[in-house]
Motif scaffolding. Structure first.
Motif, mmCIF file in Angstrom:
data_model
loop_
_atom_site.group_PDB
_atom_site.id
_atom_site.type_symbol
_atom_site.label_atom_id
_atom_site.label_comp_id
_atom_site.label_asym_id
_atom_site.label_seq_id
_atom_site.Cartn_x
_atom_site.Cartn_y
_atom_site.Cartn_z
ATOM 1 N N ALA A 51 12.830 4.776 6.278
ATOM 2 C CA ALA A 51 14.131 5.428 6.444
ATOM 3 C C ALA A 51 14.660 5.911 5.096
ATOM 4 O O ALA A 51 15.180 7.035 4.987
ATOM 5 C CB ALA A 51 15.119 4.454 7.089
ATOM 6 N N PHE A 238 17.956 13.047 16.511
ATOM 7 C CA PHE A 238 17.072 12.192 17.303
ATOM 8 C C PHE A 238 15.623 12.690 17.292
ATOM 9 O O PHE A 238 14.685 11.895 17.271
ATOM 10 C CB PHE A 238 17.590 12.114 18.746
ATOM 11 C CG PHE A 238 18.991 11.594 18.837
ATOM 12 C CD1 PHE A 238 19.253 10.242 18.731
ATOM 13 C CD2 PHE A 238 20.062 12.465 18.987
ATOM 14 C CE1 PHE A 238 20.551 9.758 18.787
ATOM 15 C CE2 PHE A 238 21.364 11.995 19.053
ATOM 16 C CZ PHE A 238 21.611 10.641 18.943
ATOM 17 N N PRO A 241 13.344 12.054 13.500
ATOM 18 C CA PRO A 241 12.674 10.765 13.263
ATOM 19 C C PRO A 241 11.611 10.438 14.313
ATOM 20 O O PRO A 241 10.609 9.800 14.000
ATOM 21 C CB PRO A 241 13.822 9.751 13.289
ATOM 22 C CG PRO A 241 14.947 10.429 13.970
ATOM 23 C CD PRO A 241 14.794 11.884 13.692
ATOM 24 N N ALA A 242 11.809 10.889 15.570
ATOM 25 C CA ALA A 242 10.846 10.587 16.628
ATOM 26 C C ALA A 242 9.509 11.272 16.386
ATOM 27 O O ALA A 242 8.463 10.799 16.857
ATOM 28 C CB ALA A 242 11.408 10.994 17.984
ATOM 29 N N LEU A 246 9.182 7.592 12.480
ATOM 30 C CA LEU A 246 8.939 6.534 13.457
ATOM 31 C C LEU A 246 7.500 6.504 13.965
ATOM 32 O O LEU A 246 7.063 5.493 14.540
ATOM 33 C CB LEU A 246 9.888 6.696 14.653
ATOM 34 C CG LEU A 246 11.377 6.461 14.381
ATOM 35 C CD1 LEU A 246 12.198 6.762 15.629
ATOM 36 C CD2 LEU A 246 11.628 5.033 13.919
ATOM 37 N N GLY A 365 19.302 11.422 10.639
ATOM 38 C CA GLY A 365 18.452 10.801 11.646
ATOM 39 C C GLY A 365 17.624 9.662 11.089
ATOM 40 O O GLY A 365 17.486 8.611 11.725
ATOM 41 N N ALA A 369 18.046 5.867 12.345
ATOM 42 C CA ALA A 369 16.881 5.211 12.930
ATOM 43 C C ALA A 369 16.594 3.887 12.223
ATOM 44 O O ALA A 369 16.253 2.886 12.867
ATOM 45 C CB ALA A 369 15.663 6.125 12.849
ATOM 46 N N LEU A 381 13.294 2.229 20.967
ATOM 47 C CA LEU A 381 14.013 3.327 20.328
ATOM 48 C C LEU A 381 13.480 4.677 20.811
ATOM 49 O O LEU A 381 14.264 5.623 21.014
ATOM 50 C CB LEU A 381 13.880 3.214 18.805
ATOM 51 C CG LEU A 381 14.839 4.064 17.970
ATOM 52 C CD1 LEU A 381 16.283 3.747 18.297
ATOM 53 C CD2 LEU A 381 14.586 3.849 16.485
ATOM 54 N N TYR A 382 12.187 4.768 21.015
ATOM 55 C CA TYR A 382 11.619 6.007 21.548
ATOM 56 C C TYR A 382 12.165 6.301 22.947
ATOM 57 O O TYR A 382 12.508 7.444 23.276
ATOM 58 C CB TYR A 382 10.086 5.924 21.589
ATOM 59 C CG TYR A 382 9.440 6.531 20.372
ATOM 60 C CD1 TYR A 382 9.012 7.847 20.376
ATOM 61 C CD2 TYR A 382 9.266 5.792 19.211
ATOM 62 C CE1 TYR A 382 8.419 8.421 19.254
ATOM 63 C CE2 TYR A 382 8.680 6.343 18.085
ATOM 64 C CZ TYR A 382 8.260 7.665 18.110
ATOM 65 O OH TYR A 382 7.693 8.220 16.998
ATOM 66 N N TYR A 385 15.805 7.400 22.484
ATOM 67 C CA TYR A 385 15.913 8.742 21.900
ATOM 68 C C TYR A 385 15.480 9.808 22.900
ATOM 69 O O TYR A 385 16.111 10.867 23.010
ATOM 70 C CB TYR A 385 15.055 8.830 20.634
ATOM 71 C CG TYR A 385 15.749 8.337 19.386
ATOM 72 C CD1 TYR A 385 16.873 7.503 19.466
ATOM 73 C CD2 TYR A 385 15.306 8.689 18.122
ATOM 74 C CE1 TYR A 385 17.507 7.047 18.319
ATOM 75 C CE2 TYR A 385 15.939 8.238 16.968
ATOM 76 C CZ TYR A 385 17.034 7.417 17.079
ATOM 77 O OH TYR A 385 17.674 6.974 15.940
#
Length: 428
Positions: A51, A238, A241-242, A246, A365, A369, A381-382, A385
């Protein structure tokens, strides 16, 4: 097919062919390095360091790109790209040495990657505009198509090669592969014949800030752009980071090896390549751009949710391929129309706004996250999101004028904003 390629290369010229090769190798360097570095950080520093890394890089790119990109117009693009590649490769070399010696320090990594971000702030604008300088005007469209194909190939094989190196010999091997690709790319670029310098003003952050302010004013005055930009900013918080920081955490959470990170990244790249080439045209012809864009957001949402649910590595790569296809279709439809709708002399200003929105959204983001991972597992979290992204479809459904705007043909949408909102472009 080979004869057609040879003909295209002859028409666009020897210098452009070398630039394409340089582009290809540069992207292999970047993507292989990304796979190795993100896995190294995820393995030793976890969510907190990822992060911090993501937020710092996004902020620096946001600041340095407008400050350094004018050098691409002021100097020989060949020299700008080649020297910036060498400096970036030097930073990657130091990272590879540190990984080889098992010396992990997130401060060192961020410092060296900030140097790399400064180099990219000069490389990317120069490489995007080089075709106009070396290719005859009548073959520019052909040159842009060839360059995009070469870049797509680099984005695809880069993660694959990086993942193979990571699986066989670890993070250091992936970074050394990036070093090799970067050195060869710089060498190819130095080999290109010198280019003429163009007269340009002194690089100035003040000028970029002025253009950025005007871009914001114009977008605020156009209702569709006002709400579209605001919704896109929230979405990026969102989405970024996805599909970025992440991903290595998700691979580790599922107990998979680092090689699968390269496969998943390759799946995303393949999806982004297939979208414009195959999927978008057929879906647009059948359903129209508006419904395809809504379907694209749904595809991204479903892909992200399934990535949190599924554990099989092959299915994970398919999920990210779906995300890549959906993203490329949405960008192709939306960004092409938005650029055509704006007067040509304002497009640079709106591009400055686009860059600022994406990088600032990415920084926020990454930070959010990292905080969310204090309470949630990465797979949870996935799912969260992806659900939020899916809910945002309703926002695009009610955007004022969105459906009508996307229904316009390319000829009809050209300068549409200026015709519809002429007062929006009356700036002091």
């Amino acid at each position: 097919m080979l004869e057609s390629l040879r003909q295209s290369l002859r028409e666009t010229g020897h210098s452009f062919s070398l630039f394409m090769l340089s582009d290809l190798l540069t992207l292999i360097c970047l993507m292989a390095g990304k796979v190795g570095l993100s896995w190294w950080i995820a393995s030793h520093g976890g969510a907190k360091d990822l992060a911090l890394y993501g937020a710092c890089i996004s902020i620096v790119i946001l600041v340095l790109t407008p400050l350094l990109s004018p050098f691409a117009d002021r100097l020989d693009k060949r020299q700008v790209i080649a020297w910036a590649l060498l400096v970036k490769t030097l930073g990657v070399t130091l990272l590879a040495v540190a990984a080889q010696l098992h010396f992990y320090d997130i401060r060192l990594i961020i410092g060296l990657e900030l140097l790399g971000a400064a180099c990219l702030a000069m490389i990317i604008p120069a490489s995007m505009s080089v075709a106009a300088d070396v290719v005859p005007p009548g073959h520019l469209h052909q040159a842009f198509a060839m360059q995009k194909s070469a870049q797509a190939f680099g984005r695809t094989i880069g993660p694959a090669l990086g993942g193979m190196a990571l699986a066989v010999a670890g993070e250091a091997a992936a970074l050394w592969l990036a070093v090799l690709a970067g050195l060869v790319a710089a060498g190819v670029t130095f080999y290109i014949p010198p280019m003429l310098r163009k007269a340009a003003g002194r690089p100035s952050l003040k000028q970029w800030w002025h253009d950025f302010q005007q871009g914001i004013v114009v977008r605020w005055r156009i209702p569709l752009e006002r709400y579209w930009t605001s919704l896109s900013f929230l979405y990026i918080i969102f989405f970024a980071p996805a599909t970025g920081m992440l991903v290595p955490l998700l691979i580790k959470h599922h107990g998979l090896s680092g090689g699968w990170l390269g496969v998943v990244e390759m799946g995303l790249s393949i999806g982004m390549m297939l979208g414009p080439l195959v999927v978008a045209r057929r879906l647009n012809a059948r359903f129209g751009r508006f419904h395809v864009n809504l379907l694209s957001i749904a595809g991204e949402s479903v892909g992200i949710i399934l990535a949190g649910v599924l554990q099989q590595p092959v299915l994970l790569s398919i999920c990210f391929a779906l995300v890549g296809i959906s993203l490329s279709c949405f960008v192709l439809n939306g960004q092409t129309h938005r650029m055509l709708a704006v007067p040509e002399n304002f497009r640079g200003r709106l591009m400055a706004v686009n860059m600022a929105i994406y990088e600032s959204g990415s920084a926020i983001g990454a930070t959010l996250a990292g905080i969310a991972l204090l309470r949630l597992q990465v797979d949870q979290l996935y799912i969260a999101y992806g659900t939020i992204m899916g809910i945002m479809i309703t926002g695009y459904m009610v955007l004022p004028g969105f459906k009508h705007f996307l229904s316009l043909s390319h000829d009809e949408v050209k300068d549409y904003y200026q015709r519809t909102y002429p007062s929006a472009f009356e700036l002091k």
